[in-house]
Design an enzyme around this catalytic site. Structure first.
Site, PDB file in Angstrom:
ATOM      1  N   GLY A   1      -0.818  -2.777   5.809  1.00 46.59           N
ATOM      2  CA  GLY A   1      -1.858  -3.767   6.070  1.00 46.59           C
ATOM      3  C   GLY A   1      -2.490  -3.573   7.439  1.00 46.59           C
ATOM      4  O   GLY A   1      -2.779  -2.447   7.858  1.00 46.59           O
TER       5      GLY A   1
ATOM      6  N   ASN B   1      -3.187  -3.876  -2.360  1.00 47.02           N
ATOM      7  CA  ASN B   1      -3.084  -4.916  -1.344  1.00 47.02           C
ATOM      8  C   ASN B   1      -1.676  -5.504  -1.293  1.00 47.02           C
ATOM      9  O   ASN B   1      -0.738  -4.777  -1.020  1.00 47.02           O
ATOM     10  CB  ASN B   1      -4.151  -5.990  -1.509  1.00 47.02           C
TER      11      ASN B   1
ATOM     12  N   THR C   1       0.897  -1.154   0.000  1.00 52.20           N
ATOM     13  CA  THR C   1       0.000   0.000   0.000  1.00 52.20           C
ATOM     14  C   THR C   1       0.932   1.200   0.000  1.00 52.20           C
ATOM     15  O   THR C   1       2.141   1.049   0.102  1.00 52.20           O
ATOM     16  CB  THR C   1      -0.912  -0.040   1.278  1.00 52.20           C
TER      17      THR C   1
ATOM     18  N   SER D   1     -11.094  -2.413   5.253  1.00 47.99           N
ATOM     19  CA  SER D   1      -9.708  -1.978   5.081  1.00 47.99           C
ATOM     20  C   SER D   1      -9.148  -1.474   6.405  1.00 47.99           C
ATOM     21  O   SER D   1      -9.897  -1.113   7.322  1.00 47.99           O
ATOM     22  CB  SER D   1      -9.679  -0.849   4.050  1.00 47.99           C
ATOM     23  N   SER D   2      -7.823  -1.419   6.478  1.00 52.85           N
ATOM     24  CA  SER D   2      -7.164  -0.800   7.637  1.00 52.85           C
ATOM     25  C   SER D   2      -6.580   0.566   7.279  1.00 52.85           C
ATOM     26  O   SER D   2      -5.958   1.214   8.125  1.00 52.85           O
ATOM     27  CB  SER D   2      -6.023  -1.689   8.128  1.00 52.85           C
TER      28      SER D   2
HETATM   29  N1  GLY Z   1      -5.298  -3.768   1.552  1.00 51.67           N
HETATM   30  C1  GLY Z   1      -4.925  -3.254   2.786  1.00 51.67           C
HETATM   31  C2  GLY Z   1      -6.007  -2.491   3.452  1.00 51.67           C
HETATM   32  O1  GLY Z   1      -6.891  -2.012   2.776  1.00 51.67           O
HETATM   33  O2  GLY Z   1      -6.016  -2.335   4.639  1.00 51.67           O
END
Ligand code: GLY
Length: 570
Positions: A472, A400, A380, A451-452
């Protein structure tokens, strides 16, 4: 790791965090500041070429929103392992003229063909290959729609100008870094599996040497189509036809309607006030803002500044554990599930959790009786932008895992995401981040995976901070730790460089960077019942800006873990 020192600002902040309402609120700023007080514009991003692209747009009359598009488009070219046209993201904007925060959800959506059992084998187990690799792992991208939306609603310059640097970098190429090689190594077998990917991102089917000039002519053409036609240049016409043909030929299930129907959603950001301090962050389908506020609310019950490093770490770990429990249990796409956001961010929820914290012992996660597993990706990127009118952007963008699904959609040159793995493929099954989830994050057609990503702005009448990071499931705790540095009056370089640790409820591990704790601290934490896990390498890539309203001074920093660049220009 340092013991947090008490200081005047810290006591102020502690007071502010105590007993204040944390209900979500509208997104208008309360502590309006005078734009004339700014001395400089600033950009922090994960790649020097992207920061430069944004600075050039500012120099040519663009505002922070135009610059952010230029930075993001460039990152999609020069950091192809992180984000790009084949992915999505969250954009937190502050529009100085209207004194308002806006939040753009450009998260990817599940194609109509994907239901709750999309990744399940006949025996009910999860087909991890289908969830992570190739076009079945790819949700419908949101990044091109975000560019068009921002240009139309917030920018001053056309996409033909703001995408120019990215088009040039894709067509003429850029020299790849050691970081590129590291990311490619992580996904090498998958990059080799898909011929259109290998042709672009490898050299003779192997990882290119550092300094190799990587060109992406197909991507340059696709960027040009978006520059000319806006969102239609991607979601309709020749590019859309090639996306569909290549995805379907490789076993994917996208339809023309999936692409035509993709829309950016404007959502009300999480916006919480603690006295003069405002925390503005990402709402669902991100878990970031809610978890951040839950952690701050719990923390406000403790005199944490007076604790030694061991007990401070214990406390923060217990707080992280509980916030991630709620993430796993309750959060998902608010267009599909009822998210009890106000309850989770309430003082009552904080009190409930705080009463279960034992300051001498770790709480085993499973004793909390929550979901037994959770799923999510770990590359990311993040960018922070401030212009001289006081407009701000905090944007976290993703495909991702490094290089996403590793599938390049034919001649479009677009590397597709694998955000489908951020859904909970089966309640209790961990994803690539070891996160588990509940039915709230189950796959449904058109739904956005949880998502984070936590693009955040923290503002008071004295200062405004813009920050965020990739990483992540660890994103939220990194932003929290960075924010605590800020709240103690530390320099922006300290927020991005501080040693990190993380707990996410399950797996029940206190994860930490190699140098975060001394041996003595590790022994003490283990004795308290924590299971420590050295991540083996440093993680995250925070990009941050601080604007001091009292002096007008602007400072910025890029995380020393990455190759990014922060630039402040008068
Ligand atoms: N793909 C990582 C997130 O959206 O947290």
């Amino acid at each position: 790791m340092r013991v947090i020192q008490s200081c005047a600002l810290f006591f102020t902040v502690l007071t502010l965090l105590s007993g204040c309402s944390s209900a979500p609120d509208h997104s208008r700023s309360q502590s309006r500041v005078t734009p004339a007080a700014i001395t400089s514009a600033a950009i922090a991003s994960a790649h020097p070429l992207a920061t430069q692209a944004g600075m050039d747009v500012l120099a040519n009359g663009g505002n922070a929103f135009d610059a952010a598009v230029a930075v993001a488009a460039s990152l999609g070219v020069v950091e192809p392992y992180s984000a790009g046209l084949g992915g999505g993201g969250f954009w937190l904007l502050y529009n100085a003229a209207g004194d308002e925060y806006r939040f753009l959800d450009a998260r990817e959506t599940a194609p109509a063909a994907a239901g709750h059992d999309y990744f399940l084998n006949a025996d009910g187990s999860v087909n991890r290959d289908k969830a992570v690799n190739g076009p079945t792992a790819a949700a419908i991208p949101g990044q091109p729609a975000a560019f068009a939306y921002i240009a139309e609603h917030f920018g001053r310059l056309p996409l033909t100008q703001t995408l120019q640097a990215a088009i040039r970098q894709a067509r003429d190429g850029f020299a790849i870094s050691d970081e590129y090689r590291e990311m490619a190594n992580y996904r090498l077998h998958m990059l080799q599996r898909y011929p259109d990917t290998a042709a672009v991102f490898l050299d003779d089917n192997q990882i290119p040497d550092t300094g190799f000039v990587l060109t992406q002519p197909g991507l340059a053409d696709t960027l040009e189509a978006i520059a000319r036609q806006g969102a239609d240049g991607f979601y309709r016409g020749a590019v859309a036809e090639e996306l569909l043909a290549s995805v379907r030929a490789a076993g994917g299930d996208w339809s023309a309607a999936d692409l035509h129907d993709y829309r950016v959603r404007e959502r009300r950001p999480v916006h919480v006030r603690y006295g003069d301090l405002q925390v503005i962050s990402a709402p669902p389908p991100s878990s970031g803002g809610i978890a951040l506020v839950e952690m701050l609310n719990m923390l406000s019950h403790f005199q944490w500044q007076s604790l030694d490093t061991i007990r401070q770490t214990h406390l923060l770990t217990e707080i992280m554990r509980r916030a991630y429990y709620d993430r796993a249990e309750f959060l998902g796409d608010p267009d599909f599930v009822e998210v009890p956001a106000s309850d989770l961010m309430s003082e009552a929820r904080a009190q409930h959790w705080v009463s279960s914290i034992d300051m001498t012992r770790a709480t085993p996660s499973l004793s909390l009786n929550g979901p037994k597993n959770i799923d999510e990706g770990f590359h990311t990127t993040h960018l922070s932008v401030l212009d001289q009118d006081g407009n701000m952007v905090s944007a976290t963008l993703s495909i991702n895992l490094p290089f996403g699904s590793a599938f390049t959609a034919g001649s479009t040159g677009v590397l597709l995401n694998n955000e489908m793995d951020d859904f909970s493929a089966s309640p209790g099954s961990p994803n690539a981040y070891g996160l588990t989830g509940s039915h709230a994050n189950a796959i449904q057609p058109g739904k956005r995976p949880l998502s984070s990503m936590t693009p955040t702005i923290v503002s008071s009448s004295e200062q405004t901070a813009i920050l965020g990071t990739p990483g992540g499931s660890r994103i939220i705790t990194m932003v929290m730790l960075g924010m605590l540095e800020h709240l103690q009056g530390k320099a922006v370089s300290d927020w991005v460089s501080r040693p990190r640790f993380h707990h996410q409820y399950l797996p029940d591990l206190l994860q930490h960077e190699p140098d975060t704790f001394t041996d003595q601290e590790k022994i003490a934490l283990t004795r308290m019942g924590h299971r420590l896990k050295n991540t083996g390498r440093r993680y995250g890539n925070m990009q941050a800006i601080l604007w001091d309203h009292r002096t007008g001074q602007v400072t910025a920093a890029a995380d020393p873990r990455g190759i990014g660049q922060a630039e402040v220009r008068p």
